[in-house]
Motif scaffolding. Sequence first.
Motif, PDB file in Angstrom:
ATOM      1  N   ILE A  95      -7.627   8.697  -0.255  1.00  0.00           N
ATOM      2  CA  ILE A  95      -8.092   7.512  -0.969  1.00  0.00           C
ATOM      3  C   ILE A  95      -9.353   6.977  -0.313  1.00  0.00           C
ATOM      4  CG2 ILE A  95      -5.871   6.858  -1.948  1.00  0.00           C
ATOM      5  CD1 ILE A  95      -5.412   4.995   0.402  1.00  0.00           C
ATOM      6  N   VAL A 154      -2.085  11.821   4.698  1.00  0.00           N
ATOM      7  CA  VAL A 154      -3.004  11.264   3.707  1.00  0.00           C
ATOM      8  C   VAL A 154      -4.195  10.623   4.413  1.00  0.00           C
ATOM      9  CG1 VAL A 154      -3.285   9.581   1.840  1.00  0.00           C
ATOM     10  CG2 VAL A 154      -1.154  10.878   2.042  1.00  0.00           C
ATOM     11  N   ALA A 172      -4.471  13.226  -2.605  1.00  0.00           N
ATOM     12  CA  ALA A 172      -3.804  12.116  -1.923  1.00  0.00           C
ATOM     13  C   ALA A 172      -4.782  11.248  -1.145  1.00  0.00           C
ATOM     14  CB  ALA A 172      -2.717  12.638  -0.995  1.00  0.00           C
ATOM     15  N   SER A 212      -1.446   6.025  -4.866  1.00  0.00           N
ATOM     16  CA  SER A 212      -1.714   6.308  -3.456  1.00  0.00           C
ATOM     17  C   SER A 212      -2.243   5.077  -2.723  1.00  0.00           C
ATOM     18  CB  SER A 212      -2.709   7.461  -3.328  1.00  0.00           C
ATOM     19  OG  SER A 212      -2.140   8.670  -3.765  1.00  0.00           O
ATOM     20  N   TYR A 252       2.886   2.419  -9.566  1.00  0.00           N
ATOM     21  CA  TYR A 252       3.675   2.549  -8.341  1.00  0.00           C
ATOM     22  C   TYR A 252       4.811   1.537  -8.355  1.00  0.00           C
ATOM     23  CZ  TYR A 252       4.908   2.357  -3.358  1.00  0.00           C
ATOM     24  OH  TYR A 252       5.586   2.355  -2.172  1.00  0.00           O
ATOM     25  N   THR A 266      -4.018   8.310  -8.079  1.00  0.00           N
ATOM     26  CA  THR A 266      -4.850   7.658  -7.067  1.00  0.00           C
ATOM     27  C   THR A 266      -4.455   6.195  -6.899  1.00  0.00           C
ATOM     28  OG1 THR A 266      -6.688   9.140  -7.550  1.00  0.00           O
ATOM     29  CG2 THR A 266      -7.214   7.108  -6.383  1.00  0.00           C
ATOM     30  N   LYS A 322       0.663   2.652  -2.349  1.00  0.00           N
ATOM     31  CA  LYS A 322       1.622   3.214  -1.393  1.00  0.00           C
ATOM     32  C   LYS A 322       1.135   3.012   0.041  1.00  0.00           C
ATOM     33  CE  LYS A 322       4.430   7.362  -0.616  1.00  0.00           C
ATOM     34  NZ  LYS A 322       4.686   8.760  -1.044  1.00  0.00           N
TER      35      LYS A 322
END
Length: 349
Positions: free
Chosen positions: A28, A53, A26, A298, A346, A295, A301
Amino acid sequence: MLKHFVASLSAALILASGTASSAHAANISGAGATFPAPLYAKWAETYKATTGVGLNYQAIGSGGGIKQIKAKTVDFGASDKPLKPAELAAAGLYQFPTVMGGVVPIVNLPGVKPGQIKLTGAVLADIFMGGIRKWNDPRIARLNPGVKLMPMPITVVHRSDGSGTSFLFTTYLSMKNPIWAKKVGASDAVSWPTGIGGKGNDGVSAFVKQTMGSIGYVEYAYAKQNRATFVLLQNKAGQFVAPGAANFAAAAAGAQWSKAPGNYVLLLDQPGPKTWPITGATFILVYRNQANPATGASVLKFFDWAYKAGDASAAQLDYVPLPAAVKTLVRKQWLTNVKAGPKPVYVPR
Protein backbone atom coordinates in the motif's frame (compact mmCIF):
# COMPACT_ATOMS: atom_id res chain seq x y z
CA MET A 1 16.80 7.98 17.73
CA LEU A 2 14.95 10.09 15.17
CA LYS A 3 17.53 9.08 12.58
CA HIS A 4 16.66 5.46 13.37
CA PHE A 5 13.00 6.08 12.65
CA VAL A 6 13.74 7.98 9.45
CA ALA A 7 15.99 5.11 8.43
CA SER A 8 13.17 2.71 9.23
CA LEU A 9 10.84 4.72 7.03
CA SER A 10 13.39 4.66 4.22
CA ALA A 11 13.71 0.91 4.65
CA ALA A 12 9.94 0.56 4.41
CA LEU A 13 9.98 2.61 1.22
CA ILE A 14 12.72 0.45 -0.28
CA LEU A 15 10.97 -2.77 0.69
CA ALA A 16 7.72 -1.58 -0.85
CA SER A 17 9.28 -0.27 -4.04
CA GLY A 18 11.35 -3.41 -4.41
CA THR A 19 8.22 -5.55 -4.58
CA ALA A 20 6.22 -3.11 -6.68
CA SER A 21 7.72 -4.42 -9.88
CA SER A 22 6.26 -7.84 -9.15
CA ALA A 23 2.82 -6.26 -8.81
CA HIS A 24 2.44 -7.35 -5.20
CA ALA A 25 -1.16 -6.29 -4.64
CA ALA A 26 -0.83 -6.25 -0.85
CA ASN A 27 1.61 -3.34 -0.80
CA ILE A 28 0.00 0.00 0.00
CA SER A 29 1.05 3.58 -0.59
CA GLY A 30 0.37 6.76 1.32
CA ALA A 31 1.67 10.30 1.55
CA GLY A 32 1.31 13.35 3.74
CA ALA A 33 1.93 14.49 7.29
CA THR A 34 5.45 14.51 8.75
CA PHE A 35 3.91 14.81 12.23
CA PRO A 36 3.29 11.02 12.54
CA ALA A 37 6.13 9.92 10.22
CA PRO A 38 8.37 8.44 12.96
CA LEU A 39 5.44 6.35 14.19
CA TYR A 40 4.27 5.27 10.74
CA ALA A 41 7.86 4.20 10.01
CA LYS A 42 7.92 2.04 13.12
CA TRP A 43 4.50 0.57 12.38
CA ALA A 44 5.54 -0.13 8.77
CA GLU A 45 8.70 -1.89 9.88
CA THR A 46 6.84 -4.12 12.34
CA TYR A 47 3.92 -4.78 9.99
CA LYS A 48 6.28 -5.78 7.18
CA ALA A 49 8.06 -8.23 9.48
CA THR A 50 4.75 -9.59 10.75
CA THR A 51 2.70 -9.84 7.56
CA GLY A 52 5.05 -9.38 4.62
CA VAL A 53 2.99 -6.40 3.45
CA GLY A 54 4.97 -3.32 2.47
CA LEU A 55 4.02 0.29 3.13
CA ASN A 56 5.38 3.08 0.93
CA TYR A 57 4.77 6.28 2.90
CA GLN A 58 6.07 9.64 1.67
CA ALA A 59 6.38 12.18 4.48
CA ILE A 60 5.80 15.26 2.30
CA GLY A 61 3.56 17.37 4.54
CA SER A 62 -0.20 17.39 5.05
CA GLY A 63 -0.83 19.69 2.10
CA GLY A 64 0.98 17.30 -0.22
CA GLY A 65 -0.89 14.33 1.21
CA ILE A 66 -4.26 15.98 0.60
CA LYS A 67 -3.26 16.82 -2.99
CA GLN A 68 -2.02 13.29 -3.68
CA ILE A 69 -5.10 11.49 -2.39
CA LYS A 70 -7.34 13.90 -4.34
CA ALA A 71 -5.24 13.16 -7.43
CA LYS A 72 -5.59 9.41 -6.70
CA THR A 73 -1.83 8.86 -6.88
CA VAL A 74 -1.72 7.12 -3.47
CA ASP A 75 -3.95 4.66 -1.61
CA PHE A 76 -4.34 7.00 1.37
CA GLY A 77 -3.50 10.55 2.33
CA ALA A 78 -2.36 11.66 5.77
CA SER A 79 -3.04 15.06 7.30
CA ASP A 80 -2.78 16.75 10.68
CA LYS A 81 -5.25 19.27 9.35
CA PRO A 82 -8.67 17.61 9.45
CA LEU A 83 -10.82 18.39 6.43
CA LYS A 84 -14.21 19.89 7.13
CA PRO A 85 -17.27 17.76 6.26
CA ALA A 86 -18.12 19.86 3.19
CA GLU A 87 -14.63 19.43 1.72
CA LEU A 88 -14.69 15.69 2.42
CA ALA A 89 -18.06 15.36 0.69
CA ALA A 90 -16.97 17.40 -2.33
CA ALA A 91 -13.92 15.15 -2.83
CA GLY A 92 -15.69 11.88 -2.01
CA LEU A 93 -13.35 11.32 0.93
CA TYR A 94 -13.64 9.94 4.46
CA GLN A 95 -11.19 10.66 7.29
CA PHE A 96 -10.37 8.92 10.55
CA PRO A 97 -7.82 9.61 13.31
CA THR A 98 -4.85 7.39 14.15
CA VAL A 99 -3.07 8.97 17.15
CA MET A 100 -2.74 12.29 18.94
CA GLY A 101 0.30 14.39 19.74
CA GLY A 102 1.48 17.92 20.36
CA VAL A 103 3.12 20.80 18.50
CA VAL A 104 5.98 22.29 20.49
CA PRO A 105 7.86 25.61 20.21
CA ILE A 106 11.63 25.01 20.38
CA VAL A 107 14.47 27.51 20.80
CA ASN A 108 18.24 27.74 20.48
CA LEU A 109 19.52 30.09 23.18
CA PRO A 110 22.92 29.95 24.89
CA GLY A 111 22.71 28.74 28.48
CA VAL A 112 18.96 28.12 28.35
CA LYS A 113 17.74 24.65 29.31
CA PRO A 114 14.58 22.85 28.14
CA GLY A 115 11.53 24.24 29.93
CA GLN A 116 13.36 27.31 31.26
CA ILE A 117 11.61 29.84 29.00
CA LYS A 118 7.91 30.57 29.52
CA LEU A 119 5.68 32.06 26.81
CA THR A 120 2.02 32.84 26.38
CA GLY A 121 0.14 32.28 23.14
CA ALA A 122 -0.20 36.02 22.59
CA VAL A 123 3.55 36.66 23.01
CA LEU A 124 4.38 33.66 20.82
CA ALA A 125 2.22 35.19 18.06
CA ASP A 126 3.97 38.55 18.47
CA ILE A 127 7.33 36.78 18.02
CA PHE A 128 6.19 34.98 14.86
CA MET A 129 4.77 38.27 13.48
CA GLY A 130 8.13 39.95 13.96
CA GLY A 131 6.74 42.38 16.54
CA ILE A 132 9.16 41.05 19.16
CA ARG A 133 12.64 41.06 17.67
CA LYS A 134 15.03 40.45 20.59
CA TRP A 135 15.05 37.88 23.37
CA ASN A 136 15.39 40.51 26.12
CA ASP A 137 12.18 42.26 24.99
CA PRO A 138 10.21 43.37 28.10
CA ARG A 139 7.21 41.21 27.07
CA ILE A 140 9.39 38.09 27.26
CA ALA A 141 11.33 39.28 30.31
CA ARG A 142 8.11 39.82 32.33
CA LEU A 143 7.20 36.16 31.85
CA ASN A 144 10.70 34.99 32.82
CA PRO A 145 11.94 36.72 35.98
CA GLY A 146 15.33 35.42 37.04
CA VAL A 147 16.23 34.13 33.57
CA LYS A 148 19.20 35.88 31.96
CA LEU A 149 17.91 36.96 28.55
CA MET A 150 20.51 38.33 26.15
CA PRO A 151 19.83 41.16 23.64
CA MET A 152 20.07 38.57 20.88
CA PRO A 153 18.06 38.94 17.66
CA ILE A 154 15.24 36.40 17.25
CA THR A 155 15.24 34.28 14.10
CA VAL A 156 11.84 32.76 13.40
CA VAL A 157 11.82 29.33 11.74
CA HIS A 158 8.59 28.10 10.16
CA ARG A 159 7.47 25.41 7.76
CA SER A 160 8.04 26.07 4.06
CA ASP A 161 5.66 23.32 2.91
CA GLY A 162 1.91 22.93 3.33
CA SER A 163 1.68 21.46 6.79
CA GLY A 164 -0.91 20.25 9.26
CA THR A 165 1.59 21.14 11.98
CA SER A 166 1.42 24.73 10.70
CA PHE A 167 -2.38 24.52 10.61
CA LEU A 168 -2.50 23.57 14.31
CA PHE A 169 0.14 26.16 15.23
CA THR A 170 -1.41 29.07 13.30
CA THR A 171 -4.93 28.17 14.44
CA TYR A 172 -3.71 28.30 18.04
CA LEU A 173 -1.98 31.66 17.46
CA SER A 174 -5.22 32.98 15.91
CA MET A 175 -7.13 31.89 19.01
CA LYS A 176 -4.71 33.71 21.33
CA ASN A 177 -3.87 36.86 19.37
CA PRO A 178 -6.54 38.81 17.42
CA ILE A 179 -3.91 40.73 15.44
CA TRP A 180 -2.43 37.45 14.20
CA ALA A 181 -5.92 36.21 13.36
CA LYS A 182 -6.60 39.34 11.30
CA LYS A 183 -3.24 39.76 9.56
CA VAL A 184 -2.00 36.20 9.08
CA GLY A 185 -4.80 33.77 9.87
CA ALA A 186 -4.91 30.01 10.26
CA SER A 187 -4.06 27.53 7.52
CA ASP A 188 -1.66 24.77 6.53
CA ALA A 189 0.20 27.40 4.47
CA VAL A 190 0.21 31.11 5.39
CA SER A 191 2.11 34.18 4.28
CA TRP A 192 4.65 34.30 7.11
CA PRO A 193 5.46 37.87 8.22
CA THR A 194 9.07 37.01 9.05
CA GLY A 195 11.59 34.21 9.33
CA ILE A 196 13.07 31.35 7.33
CA GLY A 197 11.33 28.19 6.14
CA GLY A 198 12.31 24.56 6.62
CA LYS A 199 10.74 21.60 4.88
CA GLY A 200 9.04 19.19 7.24
CA ASN A 201 9.45 18.87 10.99
CA ASP A 202 12.99 17.64 10.40
CA GLY A 203 13.82 20.73 8.32
CA VAL A 204 12.59 23.10 11.03
CA SER A 205 14.46 21.09 13.69
CA ALA A 206 17.68 21.33 11.69
CA PHE A 207 17.41 25.11 11.14
CA VAL A 208 16.73 25.75 14.84
CA LYS A 209 19.62 23.51 15.86
CA GLN A 210 22.09 25.40 13.66
CA THR A 211 20.78 28.95 14.20
CA MET A 212 21.60 30.67 17.50
CA GLY A 213 18.72 32.84 18.74
CA SER A 214 16.12 30.94 16.73
CA ILE A 215 12.62 29.73 17.58
CA GLY A 216 10.55 27.22 15.61
CA TYR A 217 7.75 24.69 16.10
CA VAL A 218 7.78 20.93 15.59
CA GLU A 219 5.85 17.82 16.53
CA TYR A 220 6.95 16.64 19.96
CA ALA A 221 8.64 13.42 18.81
CA TYR A 222 11.10 15.52 16.78
CA ALA A 223 11.75 17.83 19.73
CA LYS A 224 12.35 14.92 22.07
CA GLN A 225 14.50 12.80 19.79
CA ASN A 226 16.67 15.83 18.92
CA ARG A 227 16.86 16.89 22.59
CA ALA A 228 15.62 20.30 21.51
CA THR A 229 15.10 23.10 24.03
CA PHE A 230 11.32 23.35 24.35
CA VAL A 231 9.45 26.23 25.96
CA LEU A 232 6.70 26.10 28.55
CA LEU A 233 3.37 27.42 27.29
CA GLN A 234 0.58 28.96 29.30
CA ASN A 235 -2.60 26.94 28.92
CA LYS A 236 -6.23 27.99 29.19
CA ALA A 237 -6.17 27.44 32.96
CA GLY A 238 -3.29 29.95 33.26
CA GLN A 239 -0.69 27.27 34.07
CA PHE A 240 2.70 27.07 32.37
CA VAL A 241 3.03 23.46 31.30
CA ALA A 242 5.60 21.27 29.56
CA PRO A 243 4.85 19.16 26.49
CA GLY A 244 4.47 15.43 27.02
CA ALA A 245 2.15 12.51 26.49
CA ALA A 246 0.27 12.98 29.78
CA ASN A 247 -0.51 16.62 28.98
CA PHE A 248 -1.52 15.77 25.40
CA ALA A 249 -3.86 13.12 26.82
CA ALA A 250 -5.29 15.69 29.24
CA ALA A 251 -6.12 17.95 26.29
CA ALA A 252 -7.74 15.05 24.44
CA ALA A 253 -9.80 13.85 27.41
CA GLY A 254 -12.87 15.94 26.61
CA ALA A 255 -12.96 15.29 22.86
CA GLN A 256 -16.41 14.17 21.73
CA TRP A 257 -15.64 12.17 18.60
CA SER A 258 -19.10 10.62 18.42
CA LYS A 259 -20.64 14.07 17.99
CA ALA A 260 -18.15 15.33 15.37
CA PRO A 261 -19.40 15.17 11.75
CA GLY A 262 -16.65 13.82 9.52
CA ASN A 263 -14.48 13.24 12.63
CA TYR A 264 -13.58 16.94 12.48
CA VAL A 265 -12.07 17.46 15.94
CA LEU A 266 -9.62 20.13 17.11
CA LEU A 267 -7.92 19.75 20.50
CA LEU A 268 -6.47 23.25 20.79
CA ASP A 269 -6.54 25.38 23.98
CA GLN A 270 -8.62 22.85 25.91
CA PRO A 271 -9.59 23.45 29.56
CA GLY A 272 -7.80 21.78 32.46
CA PRO A 273 -4.74 22.56 34.60
CA LYS A 274 -2.42 20.06 32.86
CA THR A 275 -3.46 20.39 29.22
CA TRP A 276 -0.88 21.15 26.55
CA PRO A 277 -2.50 23.95 24.49
CA ILE A 278 -1.32 22.87 21.00
CA THR A 279 -2.56 19.29 20.90
CA GLY A 280 -3.99 17.63 17.80
CA ALA A 281 -4.92 14.33 16.19
CA THR A 282 -3.53 13.14 12.88
CA PHE A 283 -5.84 11.72 10.22
CA ILE A 284 -5.98 9.26 7.33
CA LEU A 285 -7.90 10.14 4.16
CA VAL A 286 -9.39 7.47 1.90
CA TYR A 287 -12.04 7.39 -0.81
CA ARG A 288 -15.53 6.42 0.24
CA ASN A 289 -16.04 4.52 -3.00
CA GLN A 290 -13.02 2.30 -3.55
CA ALA A 291 -12.12 1.57 -7.18
CA ASN A 292 -9.86 -1.26 -6.00
CA PRO A 293 -11.55 -3.05 -3.07
CA ALA A 294 -8.51 -5.22 -2.30
CA THR A 295 -6.27 -2.17 -1.92
CA GLY A 296 -8.87 -0.35 0.18
CA ALA A 297 -9.11 -3.41 2.41
CA SER A 298 -5.31 -3.53 2.76
CA VAL A 299 -5.22 0.09 3.94
CA LEU A 300 -7.90 -0.45 6.59
CA LYS A 301 -6.38 -3.75 7.64
CA PHE A 302 -3.04 -2.01 8.26
CA PHE A 303 -4.61 0.65 10.48
CA ASP A 304 -6.79 -1.94 12.22
CA TRP A 305 -3.58 -3.78 13.06
CA ALA A 306 -2.07 -0.49 14.27
CA TYR A 307 -5.10 0.10 16.51
CA LYS A 308 -4.60 -3.36 18.03
CA ALA A 309 -0.82 -3.69 18.16
CA GLY A 310 0.60 -0.20 17.72
CA ASP A 311 -0.16 1.55 21.01
CA ALA A 312 3.11 0.57 22.68
CA SER A 313 5.13 2.03 19.80
CA ALA A 314 2.98 5.16 19.87
CA ALA A 315 3.52 5.68 23.60
CA GLN A 316 7.24 4.99 23.22
CA LEU A 317 7.46 7.85 20.75
CA ASP A 318 5.29 10.15 22.90
CA TYR A 319 2.16 10.03 20.80
CA VAL A 320 -1.16 9.47 22.56
CA PRO A 321 -3.06 6.37 21.40
CA LEU A 322 -6.74 6.80 20.71
CA PRO A 323 -9.12 5.69 23.48
CA ALA A 324 -10.61 2.23 22.92
CA ALA A 325 -14.07 3.74 22.46
CA VAL A 326 -12.84 5.96 19.61
CA LYS A 327 -11.19 2.99 17.88
CA THR A 328 -14.47 1.07 18.16
CA LEU A 329 -16.35 4.04 16.72
CA VAL A 330 -13.95 4.30 13.76
CA ARG A 331 -14.13 0.57 13.01
CA LYS A 332 -17.92 0.85 12.84
CA GLN A 333 -17.58 3.85 10.52
CA TRP A 334 -15.46 1.83 8.11
CA LEU A 335 -18.42 -0.45 7.42
CA THR A 336 -20.58 2.40 6.11
CA ASN A 337 -18.00 4.89 4.88
CA VAL A 338 -15.47 2.85 2.87
CA LYS A 339 -17.20 0.67 0.28
CA ALA A 340 -17.02 -0.83 -3.17
CA GLY A 341 -20.57 -0.44 -4.41
CA PRO A 342 -22.95 -1.45 -1.62
CA LYS A 343 -20.43 -3.60 0.28
CA PRO A 344 -17.77 -2.55 2.82
CA VAL A 345 -14.26 -3.31 1.57
CA TYR A 346 -13.12 -4.47 5.02
CA VAL A 347 -14.94 -5.96 7.98
CA PRO A 348 -12.90 -5.70 11.23
CA ARG A 349 -12.70 -8.88 13.26
